[in-house]
Scaffold this motif. Structure first.
Motif, PDB file in Angstrom:
ATOM      1  N   ILE A   1       0.835  -1.212   0.000  1.00 34.24           N
ATOM      2  CA  ILE A   1       0.000   0.000   0.000  1.00 34.24           C
ATOM      3  C   ILE A   1       0.864   1.254   0.000  1.00 34.24           C
ATOM      4  O   ILE A   1       0.636   2.216  -0.757  1.00 34.24           O
ATOM      5  CB  ILE A   1      -0.952  -0.011   1.210  1.00 34.24           C
ATOM      6  CG1 ILE A   1      -1.979  -1.137   1.068  1.00 34.24           C
ATOM      7  CG2 ILE A   1      -1.664   1.331   1.368  1.00 34.24           C
ATOM      8  CD1 ILE A   1      -2.818  -1.366   2.317  1.00 34.24           C
ATOM      9  N   LYS A   2       1.889   1.248   0.873  1.00 35.29           N
ATOM     10  CA  LYS A   2       2.782   2.406   0.963  1.00 35.29           C
ATOM     11  C   LYS A   2       3.513   2.638  -0.355  1.00 35.29           C
ATOM     12  O   LYS A   2       3.643   3.784  -0.838  1.00 35.29           O
ATOM     13  CB  LYS A   2       3.782   2.180   2.088  1.00 35.29           C
ATOM     14  CG  LYS A   2       4.768   3.323   2.260  1.00 35.29           C
ATOM     15  CD  LYS A   2       5.766   3.009   3.374  1.00 35.29           C
ATOM     16  CE  LYS A   2       6.792   4.125   3.498  1.00 35.29           C
ATOM     17  NZ  LYS A   2       7.805   3.810   4.539  1.00 35.29           N
ATOM     18  N   GLY A   3       3.998   1.544  -0.959  1.00 33.90           N
ATOM     19  CA  GLY A   3       4.751   1.683  -2.209  1.00 33.90           C
ATOM     20  C   GLY A   3       3.901   2.223  -3.341  1.00 33.90           C
ATOM     21  O   GLY A   3       4.320   3.145  -4.078  1.00 33.90           O
ATOM     22  N   PHE A   4       2.699   1.649  -3.487  1.00 36.38           N
ATOM     23  CA  PHE A   4       1.824   2.117  -4.558  1.00 36.38           C
ATOM     24  C   PHE A   4       1.399   3.569  -4.330  1.00 36.38           C
ATOM     25  O   PHE A   4       1.341   4.376  -5.274  1.00 36.38           O
ATOM     26  CB  PHE A   4       0.593   1.215  -4.671  1.00 36.38           C
ATOM     27  CG  PHE A   4       0.937  -0.183  -5.098  1.00 36.38           C
ATOM     28  CD1 PHE A   4       1.958  -0.430  -6.007  1.00 36.38           C
ATOM     29  CD2 PHE A   4       0.225  -1.270  -4.587  1.00 36.38           C
ATOM     30  CE1 PHE A   4       2.266  -1.724  -6.399  1.00 36.38           C
ATOM     31  CE2 PHE A   4       0.525  -2.556  -4.982  1.00 36.38           C
ATOM     32  CZ  PHE A   4       1.551  -2.797  -5.883  1.00 36.38           C
ATOM     33  N   ALA A   5       1.062   3.911  -3.080  1.00 39.49           N
ATOM     34  CA  ALA A   5       0.616   5.275  -2.781  1.00 39.49           C
ATOM     35  C   ALA A   5       1.726   6.281  -3.053  1.00 39.49           C
ATOM     36  O   ALA A   5       1.501   7.368  -3.634  1.00 39.49           O
ATOM     37  CB  ALA A   5       0.152   5.358  -1.331  1.00 39.49           C
TER      38      ALA A   5
ATOM     39  N   VAL B   1       5.594   8.605 -10.233  1.00 42.11           N
ATOM     40  CA  VAL B   1       6.314   7.473 -10.836  1.00 42.11           C
ATOM     41  C   VAL B   1       5.349   6.601 -11.627  1.00 42.11           C
ATOM     42  O   VAL B   1       5.694   6.053 -12.678  1.00 42.11           O
ATOM     43  CB  VAL B   1       7.031   6.658  -9.743  1.00 42.11           C
ATOM     44  CG1 VAL B   1       7.688   5.428 -10.351  1.00 42.11           C
ATOM     45  CG2 VAL B   1       8.053   7.534  -9.026  1.00 42.11           C
ATOM     46  N   ILE B   2       4.124   6.436 -11.088  1.00 43.26           N
ATOM     47  CA  ILE B   2       3.089   5.666 -11.783  1.00 43.26           C
ATOM     48  C   ILE B   2       2.284   6.643 -12.625  1.00 43.26           C
ATOM     49  O   ILE B   2       1.708   7.603 -12.097  1.00 43.26           O
ATOM     50  CB  ILE B   2       2.187   4.940 -10.769  1.00 43.26           C
ATOM     51  CG1 ILE B   2       3.025   3.963  -9.927  1.00 43.26           C
ATOM     52  CG2 ILE B   2       1.061   4.200 -11.486  1.00 43.26           C
ATOM     53  CD1 ILE B   2       2.230   3.274  -8.829  1.00 43.26           C
ATOM     54  N   PRO B   3       2.231   6.423 -13.923  1.00 45.09           N
ATOM     55  CA  PRO B   3       1.476   7.341 -14.804  1.00 45.09           C
ATOM     56  C   PRO B   3       0.006   7.377 -14.418  1.00 45.09           C
ATOM     57  O   PRO B   3      -0.533   6.433 -13.821  1.00 45.09           O
ATOM     58  CB  PRO B   3       1.677   6.735 -16.194  1.00 45.09           C
ATOM     59  CG  PRO B   3       2.881   5.859 -16.074  1.00 45.09           C
ATOM     60  CD  PRO B   3       2.905   5.366 -14.672  1.00 45.09           C
ATOM     61  N   ALA B   4      -0.646   8.474 -14.762  1.00 43.98           N
ATOM     62  CA  ALA B   4      -2.062   8.666 -14.409  1.00 43.98           C
ATOM     63  C   ALA B   4      -2.940   7.587 -14.998  1.00 43.98           C
ATOM     64  O   ALA B   4      -3.901   7.130 -14.370  1.00 43.98           O
ATOM     65  CB  ALA B   4      -2.518  10.053 -14.872  1.00 43.98           C
ATOM     66  N   GLU B   5      -2.614   7.163 -16.234  1.00 46.41           N
ATOM     67  CA  GLU B   5      -3.455   6.149 -16.878  1.00 46.41           C
ATOM     68  C   GLU B   5      -3.311   4.777 -16.214  1.00 46.41           C
ATOM     69  O   GLU B   5      -4.163   3.903 -16.350  1.00 46.41           O
ATOM     70  CB  GLU B   5      -3.116   6.044 -18.366  1.00 46.41           C
ATOM     71  CG  GLU B   5      -1.694   5.608 -18.675  1.00 46.41           C
ATOM     72  CD  GLU B   5      -0.736   6.788 -18.729  1.00 46.41           C
ATOM     73  OE1 GLU B   5       0.389   6.610 -19.220  1.00 46.41           O
ATOM     74  OE2 GLU B   5      -1.107   7.893 -18.255  1.00 46.41           O
TER      75      GLU B   5
END
Length: 486
Positions: free
Chosen positions: A282-286, A293-297
């Motif tokens: 959860i922490k990593g994805f958030a 780092v994670i694109p909006a799409e």
């Protein structure tokens, strides 16, 4: 002073008090026995002398009756006087010999009055006359009296001639004379008592110290355990049978505490691991979405992963809370009567989507329908759901699950079978352990590893059993319930 020394001191105090009391009582009994024996012996001797004087006086009385005159030079009288004088000097006594045939006059009187006038002054004439009357009536007397300033011993013997009481021999002496020498005996008894007490105390000290040595070891071991070291062991071969049994029980306790401590550490480690895994995800994805780092799409996909991990974390916490509630001392099942078959049907309906998703064939085989049981319906439903979820998880697509119920000997046996990979033989003994989720175990996967532990605890609360059956294919869990009357 440590606990062992305190116990030792208390035991020694109690034992020594008991020994002291026993020794004093025995010494007192011994003293009284010796005292009475000495008094009886001396009174027997005095009585024997009185009987000898009475015999001589009786013969002398007979002679005077036959001769009608008093022969002062008579051999018998001389011997009587000598005997009476000897007794008087030996016992410092007053001796009166009275002969009725001499007109009631004192026939012979020998006393120590010249040496001890206070003794004569202490005599009571009325008391003497009363005693003389008893003797002249044929009674032998032997008594202790408190007349005067000091206690006295009196011995009286009547003498006869021709079958009639002709007179009396009366002897009175101070009690002190009869009881003399008892003080020396008393001091000897006291000295002997002290010696016995000292020797007994030494023996008891060594004996008790030796017997309590294992208790000292137990105390040291208990202190070590209190500091958190459960590996300590004590010698089970020392001491009496009771102490050896206590040592054995102590070692068994430490062994079990080792297991409990190992389980506690493993539990903490497992909980930490199970909590850390979803929290880390959860922490990593958030952080990845927040930092760009994670694109909006791509974010919706990762948000779904965050939701799944949150759900997993919530399930773990729920299971931990459920297990905690079940393991409380006051946790008791709320017994009701219900149809176990109907509960199994409802469980299948609730999991129909999951069954259809994996195209699992499920069937219910009930020996008796309906099948009432006595149990906590909410708790048993939790067991049924856990076992069914477990079966669905490990049954491959197109597999089969069977729910069975059968009544036998006052119980109902409920079985959940699947056609999955089964449980490896080396994992069978650990299948109900908390957090046991080895990859080869039947509980492998993303579960918390608490489901079967919760099932086991619920069945233990009901006084019933749950076990893994031996099967040629897949796995089968069976639990029992109390059968209710229809």
């Amino acid at each position: 002073m440590g606990g062992g020394e305190t116990v030792f001191a208390r035991i020694m105090a109690v034992v020594m008090a008991a020994i002291l009391l026993t020794t004093v009582c025995l010494s007192a009994v011994w003293w009284l026995t010796l005292r009475n024996q000495q008094i009886d012996t001396r009174l027997d001797h005095l009585s024997s002398e009185a009987e000898g004087i009475a015999y001589l006086a009786g013969n002398l009385s007979g002679e005077s009756l036959m001769d009608t005159m008093w022969d002062r030079d008579s051999e018998t009288r001389t011997y009587l006087n000598r005997t009476a004088e000897k007794v008087s000097q030996e016992f410092n006594a007053l001796i009166i010999v009275m002969d009725r045939n001499q007109n009631g006059m004192i026939y012979n009187a020998v006393s120590s009055g010249q040496e001890d006038p206070a003794f004569i002054d202490s005599l009571n004439s009325d008391d003497i006359n009363a005693a003389m009357d008893r003797i002249l009536n044929g009674e032998m007397i032997r008594m202790r009296s408190e007349s005067g300033e000091a206690p006295m011993f009196t011995v009286g013997v009547p003498f006869t001639w021709g079958g009639k009481v002709n007179g009396a021999v009366f002897i009175r002496t101070r009690a002190q004379k009869i009881e003399s020498g008892l003080g020396e005996i008393l001091w000897r008894i006291v000295a002997l008592t002290v010696v016995v007490m000292v020797l007994t105390g030494i023996v008891v000290f060594l004996f008790v110290r030796r017997r309590l040595k294992p208790l000292k070891q137990l105390e040291t071991a208990a202190a070590t355990i209190a500091e958190g070291d459960f590996s300590v062991q004590v010698d089970e071969k020392k001491g009496d049978r009771e102490l050896r049994e206590l040592s054995g029980a102590f070692n068994t306790m430490t062994h079990k505490l080792q297991g409990v401590e190992a389980g506690r550490r493993e539990f903490v480690a497992n909980v930490s691991h199970e909590l850390r895994s979803p929290i880390t995800s959860i922490k990593g994805f958030a952080e990845g979405m927040a930092d760009g780092v994670i694109p909006a799409e791509e974010q919706p996909k990762y948000l779904r992963l965050v939701a799944d991990e949150s759900k997993r974390l919530s399930g773990l916490i729920d299971d931990l809370l459920a297990l905690s509630r079940l393991e409380r001392d006051d946790a008791k099942p709320e017994m009701t009567t219900f149809d176990i078959n109907e509960m199994l049907r409802r469980a299948v309906i609730r999991r129909m989507n999951d069954l259809e998703a994996k195209e699992i064939d499920i069937s219910c085989e009930f020996e008796t329908d309906p099948c009432p049981v006595n149990a906590d319906s909410d708790r048993i439903e939790q067991v049924v759901i856990n076992l069914l979820d477990n079966a669905i998880k490990f049954t491959p697509e197109g597999g089969k699950i069977v729910l069975e119920s059968a009544a036998a000997e006052g119980v109902v046996k409920v079985t959940v079978r699947d056609s999955g990979s089964g449980v490896a033989p080396e994992d069978r003994d650990k299948i109900f352990d908390r957090f046991f989720t080895a990859d080869r175990a039947h509980t492998a996967g993303k579960g918390t590893g608490l489901g079967l532990s919760i099932c086991k605890r619920i069945m233990d609360m009901h006084g019933q059993s749950i076990r893994l059956l031996d099967t040629d294919e897949g796995a089968a869990f069976q639990f029992t319930l109390e059968r209710a009357e229809k």
